[in-house]
Design an enzyme around this catalytic site. Structure first.
Site, PDB file in Angstrom:
ATOM      1  N   ASP A  94       8.287 -10.112  15.709  1.00  0.00           N
ATOM      2  CA  ASP A  94       8.538 -11.549  15.480  1.00  0.00           C
ATOM      3  C   ASP A  94       7.163 -12.155  15.211  1.00  0.00           C
ATOM      4  O   ASP A  94       6.226 -11.428  14.844  1.00  0.00           O
ATOM      5  CB  ASP A  94       9.234 -12.179  16.696  1.00  0.00           C
ATOM      6  CG  ASP A  94       9.746 -13.590  16.416  1.00  0.00           C
ATOM      7  OD1 ASP A  94      10.653 -13.755  15.603  1.00  0.00           O
ATOM      8  OD2 ASP A  94       9.209 -14.563  17.005  1.00  0.00           O
ATOM      9  N   LYS A 132      15.405 -11.294  23.538  1.00  0.00           N
ATOM     10  CA  LYS A 132      14.139 -11.712  22.921  1.00  0.00           C
ATOM     11  C   LYS A 132      13.037 -11.518  23.958  1.00  0.00           C
ATOM     12  O   LYS A 132      13.289 -11.609  25.163  1.00  0.00           O
ATOM     13  CB  LYS A 132      14.206 -13.188  22.520  1.00  0.00           C
ATOM     14  CG  LYS A 132      13.188 -13.582  21.472  1.00  0.00           C
ATOM     15  CD  LYS A 132      13.659 -13.290  20.053  1.00  0.00           C
ATOM     16  CE  LYS A 132      12.567 -13.527  19.038  1.00  0.00           C
ATOM     17  NZ  LYS A 132      13.033 -13.398  17.665  1.00  0.00           N
TER      18      LYS A 132
HETATM   19  P1  NDP Z   1       4.457 -14.138  11.211  1.00  0.00           P
HETATM   20  O1  NDP Z   1       3.642 -14.037  12.426  1.00  0.00           O
HETATM   21  O2  NDP Z   1       4.391 -13.053  10.200  1.00  0.00           O
HETATM   22  O3  NDP Z   1       4.139 -15.511  10.449  1.00  0.00           O
HETATM   23  C1  NDP Z   1       4.310 -16.733  11.093  1.00  0.00           C
HETATM   24  C2  NDP Z   1       3.840 -17.826  10.155  1.00  0.00           C
HETATM   25  O4  NDP Z   1       4.164 -19.095  10.729  1.00  0.00           O
HETATM   26  C3  NDP Z   1       2.325 -17.826   9.950  1.00  0.00           C
HETATM   27  O5  NDP Z   1       2.063 -18.325   8.666  1.00  0.00           O
HETATM   28  C4  NDP Z   1       1.853 -18.789  11.029  1.00  0.00           C
HETATM   29  O6  NDP Z   1       0.619 -19.398  10.759  1.00  0.00           O
HETATM   30  C5  NDP Z   1       2.952 -19.817  10.985  1.00  0.00           C
HETATM   31  N1  NDP Z   1       3.060 -20.505  12.285  1.00  0.00           N
HETATM   32  C6  NDP Z   1       3.241 -19.943  13.499  1.00  0.00           C
HETATM   33  N2  NDP Z   1       3.264 -20.891  14.457  1.00  0.00           N
HETATM   34  C7  NDP Z   1       3.090 -22.070  13.811  1.00  0.00           C
HETATM   35  C8  NDP Z   1       3.015 -23.410  14.231  1.00  0.00           C
HETATM   36  N3  NDP Z   1       3.144 -23.730  15.527  1.00  0.00           N
HETATM   37  N4  NDP Z   1       2.833 -24.360  13.293  1.00  0.00           N
HETATM   38  C9  NDP Z   1       2.708 -24.052  11.972  1.00  0.00           C
HETATM   39  N5  NDP Z   1       2.766 -22.789  11.520  1.00  0.00           N
HETATM   40  C10 NDP Z   1       2.962 -21.818  12.421  1.00  0.00           C
HETATM   41  O7  NDP Z   1       5.978 -14.355  11.714  1.00  0.00           O
HETATM   42  P2  NDP Z   1       7.336 -14.114  10.936  1.00  0.00           P
HETATM   43  O8  NDP Z   1       7.152 -14.441   9.511  1.00  0.00           O
HETATM   44  O9  NDP Z   1       7.848 -12.800  11.334  1.00  0.00           O
HETATM   45  O10 NDP Z   1       8.286 -15.193  11.644  1.00  0.00           O
HETATM   46  C11 NDP Z   1       8.412 -16.531  11.152  1.00  0.00           C
HETATM   47  C12 NDP Z   1       9.692 -17.137  11.695  1.00  0.00           C
HETATM   48  O11 NDP Z   1      10.822 -16.329  11.289  1.00  0.00           O
HETATM   49  C13 NDP Z   1       9.791 -17.241  13.210  1.00  0.00           C
HETATM   50  O12 NDP Z   1      10.552 -18.376  13.549  1.00  0.00           O
HETATM   51  C14 NDP Z   1      10.598 -15.995  13.569  1.00  0.00           C
HETATM   52  O13 NDP Z   1      11.258 -16.142  14.813  1.00  0.00           O
HETATM   53  C15 NDP Z   1      11.577 -15.968  12.431  1.00  0.00           C
HETATM   54  N6  NDP Z   1      12.218 -14.685  12.201  1.00  0.00           N
HETATM   55  C16 NDP Z   1      11.456 -13.572  11.925  1.00  0.00           C
HETATM   56  C17 NDP Z   1      12.098 -12.374  11.670  1.00  0.00           C
HETATM   57  C18 NDP Z   1      11.329 -11.174  11.214  1.00  0.00           C
HETATM   58  O14 NDP Z   1      11.978 -10.203  10.797  1.00  0.00           O
HETATM   59  N7  NDP Z   1      10.021 -11.169  11.225  1.00  0.00           N
HETATM   60  C19 NDP Z   1      13.560 -12.225  11.825  1.00  0.00           C
HETATM   61  C20 NDP Z   1      14.240 -13.485  12.022  1.00  0.00           C
HETATM   62  C21 NDP Z   1      13.576 -14.642  12.234  1.00  0.00           C
HETATM   63  P3  NDP Z   1      -0.718 -18.872  11.492  1.00  0.00           P
HETATM   64  O15 NDP Z   1      -1.150 -17.684  10.716  1.00  0.00           O
HETATM   65  O16 NDP Z   1      -1.661 -20.024  11.399  1.00  0.00           O
HETATM   66  O17 NDP Z   1      -0.325 -18.552  12.907  1.00  0.00           O
END
Ligand code: NDP
Length: 451
Positions: free
Chosen positions: A170, A130
């Site tokens: 991510d 990571k």
């Molecule tokens: P994105 O950046 O596309 O979206 C993240 C989302 O989570 C946004 O809506 C963001 O809001 C919100 N967010 C981030 N930090 C916080 C916080 N501290 N409190 C509240 N909301 C928060 O990321 P992904 O959708 O790709 O990833 C989301 C999760 O899924 C993560 O845990 C990631 O590790 C996991 N994941 C992702 C994969 C992938 O293929 N993308 C694969 C496996 C796991 P805001 O816009 O306000 O920042």
């Protein structure tokens, strides 16, 4: 003859805490896995003798580096970047890159550790890694994001490669950032090779990769429900986040006849009692990824919805809960509230979104609970398929990849049941995922001797 260092769980955890001071997320992740593994290896002396668990809980290496870039006002900005290469026993290191101000070495170590088990569970040959930086892409211009990505890759390129370490996206790293980083890698090395996944379709990206994590989390949920003779049709779902994982999870829930009630971002959550249908999901996708707006704007646009500033969505009554935003976003009290309100199943799209105490609440209430390392493995699984397509210089179609994703998620569910069924009709998916993921990596490490 070596004297076996057969320590108990408490002593092992004391050592982990001592060697990783202040790294609470990493210690939490190790603790969650180690308690199941200790039970599993109790009578398996070979794992103790080879100190396998201690070795997996010590990353192969952690690279930390300075990332310097210039903003649009010609100020020099300095950020810190990392790549954590946790374990490559069963394949090249593989895991996403996260750009977010909350990124620390501890967060990336926990994610790389979890990734090792997740990747093993997919059945594909991928180790765990990571990376990321404490850079906040929010509010930055495209040129600033490009300059940051190029600077980040100017150091990272020496540590990665298609047979060494293959990063992906991510939080904060989507198609735009992958494009900038891949372009820089290609420019520096003069090589076009599958060194990153999550690439655009025009330059070697796989179909289904953008959808894979969210869809996969719903397929995992569907498998859990099916195991108990149920399905998604007619059920209500509460989802957190509004990024890649959350929007695709919402899309698949809707396609399977469920009703999505909430979505959120770091500013709060929206509750739409009419349900967030495909048209509204498309609006959110566009609003978050192109306009780069806030979820609060949804309530101005769709007036039946309400926005709850600074709050998380877990107080809304539902049948299904899918945390898809970030780590530790669902705590013990919130888990209790979900259970009180009748939640039947939880499937984690995000990594470690539920605190350890919250997980205990779900287990005590015998709720179907799919931990991220199993439920969200669809993303990395399709990344694995992207690597195969790049190596073979071919590209599979959407339909074929969709079928492969469905089968991979069914396979992961099956492995969890194999090791997590308590014999009385309840499946402990955390235990099942931990043991199945551990066993493959551990057996490969045993084969290598002491390295
Ligand atoms: P994105 O950046 O596309 O979206 C993240 C989302 O989570 C946004 O809506 C963001 O809001 C919100 N967010 C981030 N930090 C916080 C916080 N501290 N409190 C509240 N909301 C928060 O990321 P992904 O959708 O790709 O990833 C989301 C999760 O899924 C993560 O845990 C990631 O590790 C996991 N994941 C992702 C994969 C992938 O293929 N993308 C694969 C496996 C796991 P805001 O816009 O306000 O920042």
């Amino acid at each position: 003859m070596a004297v076996s260092d057969h320590v108990d769980f408490a002593t092992f955890m004391e050592g982990v805490k001592k060697r990783n001071p202040g790294q609470t997320e990493f210690v939490q992740a190790v603790q969650e896995v180690a308690q199941d593994i200790f039970e599993f290896i109790e009578d398996k002396e070979e794992y103790h003798e080879a100190q396998i668990l201690r070795r997996i809980a010590e990353p192969d290496r952690v690279v930390s580096f300075r990332v310097c870039w210039e903003d649009d006002n010609h100020n020099i900005r300095v950020q810190r970047g990392w790549r954590v290469q946790n374990n490559n026993a069963i394949g090249p290191y593989k895991g996403g890159i996260r750009f977010h101000p909350s990124v620390t070495e501890s967060v990336l170590k926990f994610l790389a550790f979890e990734q090792t088990f997740k990747n093993s569970l997919t059945g594909l040959p991928m180790g765990g890694g990571k990376g990321g930086a404490n850079f906040n892409p929010k509010g930055k211009s495209d040129s600033e994001v490009m300059r940051f990505c190029q600077s980040f890759m100017t150091e990272l390129y020496r540590h990665i490669g298609p047979d060494t370490d293959v990063p992906a996206g991510d939080i904060g790293v989507g198609g735009r950032e992958i494009g900038y980083m891949f372009g820089q890698y290609k420019r520096i090395t003069n090589r076009w090779e599958g060194v990153l996944t999550g690439k655009g379709q025009e330059y070697g990206g796989s179909q289904m990769r953008p959808e894979a994590t969210g869809y996969g989390a719903v397929y995992f949920l569907q498998n859990m429900l099916k195991h108990q003779g149920q399905d998604i049709e007619g059920k209500t779902a509460v989802i957190s986040g509004s990024g890649n994982v959350a929007t695709h999870a919402a899309e698949k829930i809707t396609q399977l006849g469920g009703k999505v009630l909430t979505m959120s971002d770091s500013g709060g959550f929206i509750h739409d009692p009419d349900g967030i249908d495909q048209e509204k999901i498309d609006w959110i996708k566009h609003h978050k990824t192109h306009t780069r707006g806030r979820i609060s704007d949804y309530a101005d646009h769709f007036t039946n919805a309400t926005f709850h500033e600074g709050k998380r969505p877990w107080s809304v009554a539902c049948d299904l809960a899918l945390p898809c935003a970030t780590q530790n976003e669902l705590n013990e009290d919130e888990a209790k509230e979900l259970v009180r309100n009748g939640v039947q199943a939880v499937s984690e799209g995000a990594n470690m979104p539920t605190t350890l105490e919250g997980v205990h609440v779900f287990h005590d209430a015998k709720i179907m609970y799919g931990p991220g390392k199993a439920a969200n493995a669809g993303g990395v699984a399709v990344s694995g398929l992207e690597m195969s397509q790049n190596s073979e210089r071919i590209s599979w179609n959407h339909e074929r990849l969709g079928q492969m994703l469905t089968e991979l998620m069914e396979g992961i569910h099956g492995k969890c049941v194999e090791y997590g069924d308590d014999g009385n009709g309840y499946v402990d998916y955390v235990k099942g995922a931990n043991i199945a993921g551990f066993k493959k990596v551990a057996d490969a490490m045993l084969a290598f001797g002491v390295v």
